[in-house]
Motif scaffolding. Structure first.
Motif, PDB file in Angstrom:
ATOM      1  N   LEU A  15      -5.225 -24.346  35.456  1.00 49.72           N
ATOM      2  CA  LEU A  15      -4.486 -24.255  34.120  1.00 49.72           C
ATOM      3  C   LEU A  15      -4.666 -25.577  33.320  1.00 49.72           C
ATOM      4  N   ALA A  16      -4.441 -26.797  34.151  1.00 47.80           N
ATOM      5  CA  ALA A  16      -4.668 -28.037  33.591  1.00 47.80           C
ATOM      6  C   ALA A  16      -6.163 -28.434  33.158  1.00 47.80           C
ATOM      7  N   ALA A  17      -6.984 -27.869  34.183  1.00 50.47           N
ATOM      8  CA  ALA A  17      -8.451 -28.381  33.931  1.00 50.47           C
ATOM      9  C   ALA A  17      -8.935 -27.498  32.594  1.00 50.47           C
ATOM     10  N   ALA A  18      -8.448 -26.394  32.732  1.00 48.23           N
ATOM     11  CA  ALA A  18      -8.702 -25.717  31.394  1.00 48.23           C
ATOM     12  C   ALA A  18      -7.985 -26.054  30.204  1.00 48.23           C
ATOM     13  N   GLY A  19      -6.904 -26.591  30.159  1.00 45.83           N
ATOM     14  CA  GLY A  19      -6.301 -27.214  29.118  1.00 45.83           C
ATOM     15  C   GLY A  19      -5.289 -26.270  28.429  1.00 45.83           C
ATOM     16  N   ILE A  20      -4.831 -25.230  29.341  1.00 45.35           N
ATOM     17  CA  ILE A  20      -4.033 -24.166  28.831  1.00 45.35           C
ATOM     18  C   ILE A  20      -2.431 -24.168  29.694  1.00 45.35           C
ATOM     19  N   LEU A  49     -11.074 -16.042  23.247  1.00 48.04           N
ATOM     20  CA  LEU A  49     -12.205 -15.643  24.598  1.00 48.04           C
ATOM     21  C   LEU A  49     -12.586 -17.030  25.172  1.00 48.04           C
ATOM     22  N   ALA A  50     -12.651 -18.296  24.144  1.00 51.71           N
ATOM     23  CA  ALA A  50     -13.089 -19.250  24.984  1.00 51.71           C
ATOM     24  C   ALA A  50     -12.204 -20.063  25.934  1.00 51.71           C
ATOM     25  N   GLU A  51     -10.706 -19.600  25.801  1.00 52.84           N
ATOM     26  CA  GLU A  51      -9.623 -19.882  26.736  1.00 52.84           C
ATOM     27  C   GLU A  51      -9.767 -19.132  27.695  1.00 52.84           C
ATOM     28  N   ILE A  65     -10.402 -20.868  31.716  1.00 55.72           N
ATOM     29  CA  ILE A  65      -9.683 -20.567  32.985  1.00 55.72           C
ATOM     30  C   ILE A  65     -10.760 -19.966  34.113  1.00 55.72           C
ATOM     31  N   ALA A  66     -11.600 -19.066  33.567  1.00 52.61           N
ATOM     32  CA  ALA A  66     -12.579 -18.504  34.792  1.00 52.61           C
ATOM     33  C   ALA A  66     -13.344 -19.652  35.384  1.00 52.61           C
ATOM     34  N   ASP A  67     -13.633 -20.454  34.501  1.00 54.09           N
ATOM     35  CA  ASP A  67     -14.437 -21.493  34.994  1.00 54.09           C
ATOM     36  C   ASP A  67     -13.734 -22.606  36.046  1.00 54.09           C
ATOM     37  N   ALA A  68     -12.733 -22.860  35.628  1.00 55.94           N
ATOM     38  CA  ALA A  68     -11.646 -23.788  36.243  1.00 55.94           C
ATOM     39  C   ALA A  68     -11.490 -23.145  37.744  1.00 55.94           C
ATOM     40  N   TRP A  69     -11.343 -21.827  37.622  1.00 55.80           N
ATOM     41  CA  TRP A  69     -10.963 -21.167  38.900  1.00 55.80           C
ATOM     42  C   TRP A  69     -12.320 -21.182  39.775  1.00 55.80           C
ATOM     43  N   ASP A  70     -13.409 -20.925  39.195  1.00 56.66           N
ATOM     44  CA  ASP A  70     -14.658 -20.990  39.942  1.00 56.66           C
ATOM     45  C   ASP A  70     -14.790 -22.338  40.541  1.00 56.66           C
ATOM     46  N   ASP A  71     -14.521 -23.266  39.818  1.00 59.36           N
ATOM     47  CA  ASP A  71     -14.820 -24.818  40.288  1.00 59.36           C
ATOM     48  C   ASP A  71     -14.057 -24.924  41.682  1.00 59.36           C
ATOM     49  N   LYS A  72     -12.857 -24.291  41.294  1.00 62.64           N
ATOM     50  CA  LYS A  72     -11.590 -24.421  42.462  1.00 62.64           C
ATOM     51  C   LYS A  72     -12.238 -24.038  43.886  1.00 62.64           C
ATOM     52  N   LYS A  73     -12.896 -22.679  43.492  1.00 62.23           N
ATOM     53  CA  LYS A  73     -13.307 -21.705  44.759  1.00 62.23           C
ATOM     54  C   LYS A  73     -14.452 -22.483  45.357  1.00 62.23           C
TER      55      LYS A  73
END
Ligand code: SAM
Length: 284
Positions: A253-258, A269-271, A275-283
């Motif tokens: 959430l921090a990486a996504a700024g949410i 949509l952009a938010e 989140i989806a991209d930050a989750w993928d990065d984390k994985k």
């Protein structure tokens, strides 16, 4: 138009009586009997002789006839075998129409509609509106635009902006794939029998490129689904319940700024994409 129009109460009643047809509520059979509404649907779709149109649920051929009169090539898919027999008569002489007997949810559409691109125009059976629309979009068929009759309430959900009660997973998905707008509202009296709900024609222009760039659509829609699955929960709790590991969530959430205390329904949509991209990065 040389042939008598089907989109009239008397003509529709006559056809139903002649063929001994009783409309089947379970199959969402509410036939249009208003010529103006039929013409406005064709107008909203801007159908012309150069077009190929996929019509879902032609019924007795009311809208099909108006589409065929434009000179467009029409592929009409009808589930009810009795109506397929009726269509052979009501659309006789329209060489540009192909009626296919089948279930639109199971049919290999690409085999039936071979044009490089096509329009979808329909008065949809309401009991399966969402699976039909989502199926067409998710399959990435070369659809230019979708102009369909839906329940008014469903139309409102499709076009809803973030923040309100109408905004949900359907809004995000439709807005991700298309630019939707409510073309016009249709009163129940335009149908035989009249449906219990109000109706609207929705026009969705399919986007060439999605409005947000994301690494994985699968993750994006997983996040969207999770965020709306439990609308009363905070976003953080909803995402946890949706499979994002609790220990990773603050970082994602921090990486996504949410802010995780927000509700899913407030996210644009952009938010969701962030989140989806930050989750993928984390994985990774
Ligand atoms: N187009 C006609 C009109 O405007 O008067 C009829 C529209 S009526 C709302 C919906 C039609 O969809 C019915 O003819 C029904 O039999 C057909 N239908 C229902 N489920 C279907 C399915 N899974 N695949 C194809 N057609 C279906």
């Amino acid at each position: 138009m040389i042939n008598p129009r089907i989109a009239k109460r008397e003509v529709t009643l006559h056809i139903l009586k002649t063929f001994g047809i009783h409309t089947n509520k379970r199959l969402g059979q509410n036939f249009l009997i208003d010529e103006q509404v039929v013409d406005r649907i064709v107008g909203a779709a801007e159908v012309g002789a150069a077009d190929t149109v996929l019509e879902i649920g032609p019924g007795i051929g009311t809208l099909t006839q108006a589409l065929a009169e434009t000179g467009a090539r029409v592929v009409a898919v009808e589930l009810d075998r009795r109506l397929v027999e009726v269509l052979a008569k009501t659309l006789a002489g329209y060489e540009n129409v192909k009626v296919v007997h089948g279930d639109i949810l199971k049919l290999n559409i690409r085999e039936e509609v071979t044009a490089p691109s096509f329009k979808v125009v329909a008065n949809l059976p309401y009991y399966i509106t969402t699976p039909i629309v989502m199926g067409l979009l998710e399959q990435r068929l070369p659809v230019e635009r979708l102009v369909t009759m839906v329940q008014k309430e469903v139309a409102e959900r499709m076009v809803a902006p973030p923040g309100g009660k109408d905004y949900g997973a359907l809004s995000v998905a439709v807005q991700y794939y298309t630019r939707p707008e409510v073309a016009f509202l249709v009163p129940s009296g335009a149908f035989l029998p009249p449906p219990a709900v109000e109706s609207a024609v929705i026009r969705c222009m399919v986007r060439k490129e999605p409005p947000v760039t994301i690494r994985s659509e699968k993750t994006f829609f997983r996040v969207v689904k999770a965020a709306f699955a439990q609308r009363r929960k905070t976003l953080a709790n909803a995402l946890k319940a949706g499979g994002i590991p609790a220990q990773d969530l603050p970082e994602i959430l921090a990486a996504a700024g949410i802010d995780g205390t927000r509700r899913g329904e407030t996210l644009a949509l952009a938010e969701f994409a962030a989140i989806a991209d930050a989750w993928d990065d984390k994985k990774r």
